[in-house]
Every structure is written in C-alpha cells, then in structure tokens.
Design a protein around this motif. Structure first.
Motif, PDB file in Angstrom:
ATOM      1  N   MET A  99       0.815  -1.216   0.000  1.00  0.00           N
ATOM      2  CA  MET A  99       0.000   0.000   0.000  1.00  0.00           C
ATOM      3  C   MET A  99       0.850   1.268   0.000  1.00  0.00           C
ATOM      4  N   SER A 100       2.122   1.135   0.325  1.00  0.00           N
ATOM      5  CA  SER A 100       3.004   2.306   0.320  1.00  0.00           C
ATOM      6  C   SER A 100       3.256   2.828  -1.093  1.00  0.00           C
ATOM      7  N   LEU A 101       2.816   2.096  -2.104  1.00  0.00           N
ATOM      8  CA  LEU A 101       2.906   2.580  -3.488  1.00  0.00           C
ATOM      9  C   LEU A 101       1.775   3.563  -3.813  1.00  0.00           C
ATOM     10  N   ASP A 173      13.117   6.886  -5.224  1.00  0.00           N
ATOM     11  CA  ASP A 173      13.011   7.394  -6.597  1.00  0.00           C
ATOM     12  C   ASP A 173      12.336   6.371  -7.506  1.00  0.00           C
ATOM     13  N   ASP A 174      12.527   5.095  -7.214  1.00  0.00           N
ATOM     14  CA  ASP A 174      11.926   4.013  -7.997  1.00  0.00           C
ATOM     15  C   ASP A 174      11.200   3.063  -7.039  1.00  0.00           C
ATOM     16  N   PRO A 175      10.020   3.463  -6.567  1.00  0.00           N
ATOM     17  CA  PRO A 175       9.312   2.672  -5.554  1.00  0.00           C
ATOM     18  C   PRO A 175       9.007   1.234  -5.977  1.00  0.00           C
ATOM     19  N   GLU A 176       8.698   1.005  -7.237  1.00  0.00           N
ATOM     20  CA  GLU A 176       8.359  -0.348  -7.710  1.00  0.00           C
ATOM     21  C   GLU A 176       9.535  -1.314  -7.538  1.00  0.00           C
ATOM     22  N   ALA A 180       9.769  -4.615  -4.889  1.00  0.00           N
ATOM     23  CA  ALA A 180      10.114  -5.993  -5.247  1.00  0.00           C
ATOM     24  C   ALA A 180      11.232  -6.527  -4.360  1.00  0.00           C
ATOM     25  N   ASN A 181      12.237  -5.704  -4.135  1.00  0.00           N
ATOM     26  CA  ASN A 181      13.347  -6.117  -3.258  1.00  0.00           C
ATOM     27  C   ASN A 181      12.897  -6.288  -1.820  1.00  0.00           C
ATOM     28  N   VAL A 182      12.038  -5.388  -1.372  1.00  0.00           N
ATOM     29  CA  VAL A 182      11.542  -5.428   0.011  1.00  0.00           C
ATOM     30  C   VAL A 182      10.721  -6.686   0.259  1.00  0.00           C
ATOM     31  N   VAL A 183       9.807  -6.998  -0.653  1.00  0.00           N
ATOM     32  CA  VAL A 183       8.938  -8.161  -0.444  1.00  0.00           C
ATOM     33  C   VAL A 183       9.765  -9.435  -0.355  1.00  0.00           C
TER      34      VAL A 183
END
Length: 197
Positions: A99-101, A173-176, A180-183
């Motif tokens: 949801m942070s996106l 700067d590149d949330p997407e 992916a890295n966070v998940v």
C-alpha cells in the motif's frame, strides 16, 4: 431527540472536514493546504475546525486515523484470503508494505504524517497493531508453526521492518523496484521465524 440531532450534525461536520482535508493533503500536501481552503471546501468555518480538531495537526491525525482503519480492513482481507494462518500473517504485512505505493498513503501517512506528527512507531495505531501482531505470533508459536521466541520482541521486529520498508518505498526514486526487493527480503526475514521439522 434534539441531542441526537446535534450529535449527528457534529459527526457530519467532522466527516466533511476530514474529507476536505484528506483530499487537500493528498493533492497539495500538509504544508500546502491552508485551513481557510480546507474549511471553504467543506463549507464550514475555521471555528468548526478548531472546535472539532483543535488545529490543523489534529485534523491530520483524524485523517490518518481514518486511513489507518481502511488499511486495517484491507490487511485483514489479505489475511483471510490466505490458505494458512502463517501465510495470512505474512500476506497481511506484505499488503501493508504494498500500500506504500499508493500516492495518497505515501503523501499523507508516510511522508507528511511523520514530518508533522513525529515517529510513526509511536503513534497509537501502531501500538494497537503491535499488540495484534504479538498475539498472532504467540498463536503461531502455540500451534507449532513458529519457533519458541518472545512474541513481543518478534512483533516489534516484524512491525518495524514493515513500517521502515513502507517509509523507504514512499521516499524512493523508484518505488516499484524497491518494493520488489523489500517483499523478497521480508519473506526471507519472516521465514526465519518458522519452526523447521
């Protein structure tokens, strides 16, 4: 009867102010939203804002409380859709991170909220979330899914990881790509709690 109508009117006034503030904070940010514009948008006076929320900061807290309740419903839905209690636990946290996106959540809860209201880990809603996470972890320990560990300590670490991940994504700067890295890292991190056969 008059008391009931008065209470309804007060609730209606609060709802109008929260709606106007939420829209303004999402589009203009907290600092770019004037109290005069907020009250004009709601068709109310500054006095109504002061009476119901104390000040603009109090109104921001009310907006965040409303958004937090909505986020909680969505997290619970992610949990309920999972096949096992463990998968539900992880899905709930990942739903929060994802949801942070969303621009409204980014701007209001993850950028302006901490700047105005201070450390989000100290917010009342985070304490409620922490208690729920600790109870869930304890239940997973009790059913043999999770290793014996202090449930509160594990809950603080899991919640802290999810919150910091969301803050990082919101400011990236590149949330997407960060998401992916966070998940992936979050799944690895939480997987360390699982009891092995």
């Amino acid at each position: 009867m008059a008391g009931k109508r008065r209470a309804e009117m007060m609730e209606e006034t609060r709802a109008k102010l929260i709606q106007a503030a939420r829209k303004a904070f999402a589009t203009k940010g907290y600092s770019g939203s004037s109290m005069d514009d907020l009250t004009a948008e709601a068709g109310l006076t500054r006095g109504a804002l002061y009476h119901n929320f104390g000040d603009k900061k109090g109104l921001l807290q009310a907006v965040i409380d409303q958004m937090d309740a909505e986020i909680l419903v969505r997290m619970r839905a992610a949990h309920a859709a999972a096949a096992t209690p463990w998968e539900g636990f992880v899905a709930e946290a990942i739903a929060y991170i994802e949801m942070s996106l969303e621009p409204e959540i980014q701007r209001i809860m993850l950028l302006d909220g901490p700047a105005v209201l201070g450390d989000p880990s100290q917010w009342e809603n985070q304490n409620a979330c922490l208690r729920t996470t600790a109870q869930t972890i304890q239940a997973l320990i009790d059913d043999g899914t999770v290793k014996p560990v202090n449930a509160e300590a594990a809950a603080r670490l899991v919640n802290g990881a999810a919150l910091n991940a969301a803050l990082w994504i919101a400011a990236a700067d590149d949330p997407e790509t960060v998401l992916a890295n966070v998940v992936d890292a979050f799944r690895q991190l939480t997987g360390g709690l699982l009891k092995t056969a």
